[in-house]
Design a protein around this motif. Sequence first.
Motif, short mmCIF file in Angstrom:
data_model
loop_
_atom_site.label_atom_id
_atom_site.label_comp_id
_atom_site.label_asym_id
_atom_site.label_seq_id
_atom_site.Cartn_x
_atom_site.Cartn_y
_atom_site.Cartn_z
N GLN A 37 0.83 -1.20 0.00
CA GLN A 37 0.00 0.00 0.00
C GLN A 37 0.87 1.26 0.00
OE1 GLN A 37 -2.51 0.36 3.42
NE2 GLN A 37 -3.72 2.03 2.56
N LEU A 38 1.92 1.25 0.79
CA LEU A 38 2.81 2.40 0.86
C LEU A 38 3.51 2.63 -0.47
CD1 LEU A 38 4.00 4.59 2.67
CD2 LEU A 38 5.79 2.99 3.30
N SER A 39 3.99 1.57 -1.09
CA SER A 39 4.67 1.73 -2.38
C SER A 39 3.68 2.18 -3.46
CB SER A 39 5.35 0.43 -2.79
OG SER A 39 4.42 -0.59 -3.02
N ALA A 40 2.44 1.71 -3.40
CA ALA A 40 1.43 2.15 -4.37
C ALA A 40 1.13 3.64 -4.18
CB ALA A 40 0.16 1.33 -4.22
N MET A 41 1.04 4.08 -2.94
CA MET A 41 0.79 5.50 -2.68
C MET A 41 1.94 6.36 -3.17
SD MET A 41 -1.04 5.26 1.08
CE MET A 41 -0.77 6.98 1.44
N GLN A 42 3.17 5.87 -3.01
CA GLN A 42 4.33 6.61 -3.49
C GLN A 42 4.31 6.71 -5.02
OE1 GLN A 42 7.53 4.37 -1.76
NE2 GLN A 42 7.66 5.67 0.05
N TYR A 45 1.71 9.23 -6.06
CA TYR A 45 2.21 10.59 -5.82
C TYR A 45 3.16 11.01 -6.93
CZ TYR A 45 4.82 14.43 -3.76
OH TYR A 45 5.43 15.63 -3.55
N LYS A 46 4.08 10.11 -7.30
CA LYS A 46 5.03 10.42 -8.37
C LYS A 46 4.32 10.66 -9.69
CE LYS A 46 8.91 7.80 -6.44
NZ LYS A 46 9.75 6.61 -6.62
N LEU A 47 3.31 9.84 -10.00
CA LEU A 47 2.57 10.00 -11.25
C LEU A 47 1.80 11.32 -11.27
CD1 LEU A 47 1.24 6.40 -11.85
CD2 LEU A 47 2.95 7.61 -13.19
N LYS A 49 2.58 13.99 -9.68
CA LYS A 49 3.57 15.05 -9.80
C LYS A 49 4.01 15.21 -11.26
CE LYS A 49 7.76 16.52 -7.40
NZ LYS A 49 8.79 16.11 -6.45
N LYS A 50 4.22 14.07 -11.94
CA LYS A 50 4.61 14.12 -13.35
C LYS A 50 3.49 14.70 -14.21
CE LYS A 50 7.97 10.38 -13.27
NZ LYS A 50 8.32 9.04 -13.76
N VAL A 51 2.25 14.32 -13.93
CA VAL A 51 1.11 14.84 -14.68
C VAL A 51 1.00 16.34 -14.48
CG1 VAL A 51 -1.41 14.85 -14.79
CG2 VAL A 51 -0.17 12.69 -14.77
N ARG A 52 1.20 16.80 -13.26
CA ARG A 52 1.13 18.23 -12.98
C ARG A 52 2.20 18.99 -13.76
NH1 ARG A 52 2.68 18.87 -7.63
NH2 ARG A 52 1.02 17.40 -7.12
N VAL A 53 3.41 18.43 -13.81
CA VAL A 53 4.49 19.08 -14.57
C VAL A 53 4.15 19.12 -16.05
CG1 VAL A 53 6.89 18.81 -15.29
CG2 VAL A 53 6.30 18.56 -12.89
N LEU A 54 3.62 18.01 -16.57
CA LEU A 54 3.24 17.98 -17.98
C LEU A 54 2.12 18.98 -18.28
CD1 LEU A 54 3.31 14.16 -18.76
CD2 LEU A 54 4.80 15.93 -19.70
N GLU A 55 1.14 19.07 -17.39
CA GLU A 55 0.06 20.04 -17.60
C GLU A 55 0.60 21.46 -17.60
OE1 GLU A 55 -2.70 19.18 -14.48
OE2 GLU A 55 -3.79 17.69 -15.69
N GLU A 56 1.54 21.75 -16.72
CA GLU A 56 2.11 23.09 -16.67
C GLU A 56 2.89 23.39 -17.94
OE1 GLU A 56 4.37 23.25 -13.09
OE2 GLU A 56 2.60 23.41 -11.80
N GLU A 57 3.54 22.36 -18.50
CA GLU A 57 4.30 22.57 -19.72
C GLU A 57 3.37 22.73 -20.92
OE1 GLU A 57 6.99 19.33 -20.10
OE2 GLU A 57 8.32 20.05 -18.52
N LEU A 58 2.28 21.98 -20.95
CA LEU A 58 1.40 22.00 -22.11
C LEU A 58 0.41 23.15 -22.09
CD1 LEU A 58 0.62 18.21 -22.51
CD2 LEU A 58 2.18 19.60 -23.87
N LEU A 59 -0.08 23.53 -20.92
CA LEU A 59 -1.10 24.58 -20.85
C LEU A 59 -0.61 25.91 -21.41
CD1 LEU A 59 -3.95 25.36 -20.02
CD2 LEU A 59 -3.04 25.99 -17.79
N PRO A 60 0.56 26.40 -21.03
CA PRO A 60 0.99 27.69 -21.58
C PRO A 60 1.13 27.66 -23.10
CG PRO A 60 2.31 27.16 -19.67
CD PRO A 60 1.47 25.96 -19.99
N SER A 61 1.50 26.51 -23.67
CA SER A 61 1.66 26.46 -25.12
C SER A 61 0.32 26.51 -25.82
CB SER A 61 2.42 25.19 -25.52
OG SER A 61 1.65 24.05 -25.20
N GLU A 62 -0.76 26.11 -25.15
CA GLU A 62 -2.07 26.12 -25.76
C GLU A 62 -2.78 27.46 -25.59
OE1 GLU A 62 -4.24 22.92 -24.07
OE2 GLU A 62 -3.06 21.39 -25.07
N VAL A 63 -2.43 28.22 -24.58
CA VAL A 63 -3.09 29.49 -24.31
C VAL A 63 -2.56 30.54 -25.26
CG1 VAL A 63 -3.42 31.30 -22.59
CG2 VAL A 63 -3.44 28.92 -21.90
#
Length: 116
Positions: A37-42, A45-47, A49-63
């Motif tokens: 359970q702990l490893s799944a939660m980690q 969390y990592k996924l 975080k990666k999705v958030r970074v990707l969204e931040e990279e992609l959103l400004p290019s679309e606006v």
Amino acid sequence: MEFVIAALFLISIVLIGLSFFQRDSFKELEQDVDTLQLSAMQEIYKLKKKVRVLEEELLPSEVVISNTKSNIDQHTVRQILSKYENGMSVDAIAKAEHVTKEEVNMIIKQNERVLT
């Protein structure tokens, strides 16, 4: 009769002693589940975080930020779009961001593809 009672007493003491030395498989299983359970939660969390970074990279290019008529910065454009997506009225957005209604409408119209 006394012999039977003494024998049963000794057998019970031996069985109690053996139970202390026997491995508890449920405790090991519980520890394995907790570790999993702990490893799944980690990983989640990592996924995230990666999705958030990707969204931040992609959103400004679309606006679309090309505002030739006004000097609205990119942060304000993102705030306007975010508030519009959350259901705020154009009047309320214009007041909150200190811009005109026409500028808000122009930004929304330029970014219709991002908003859908």
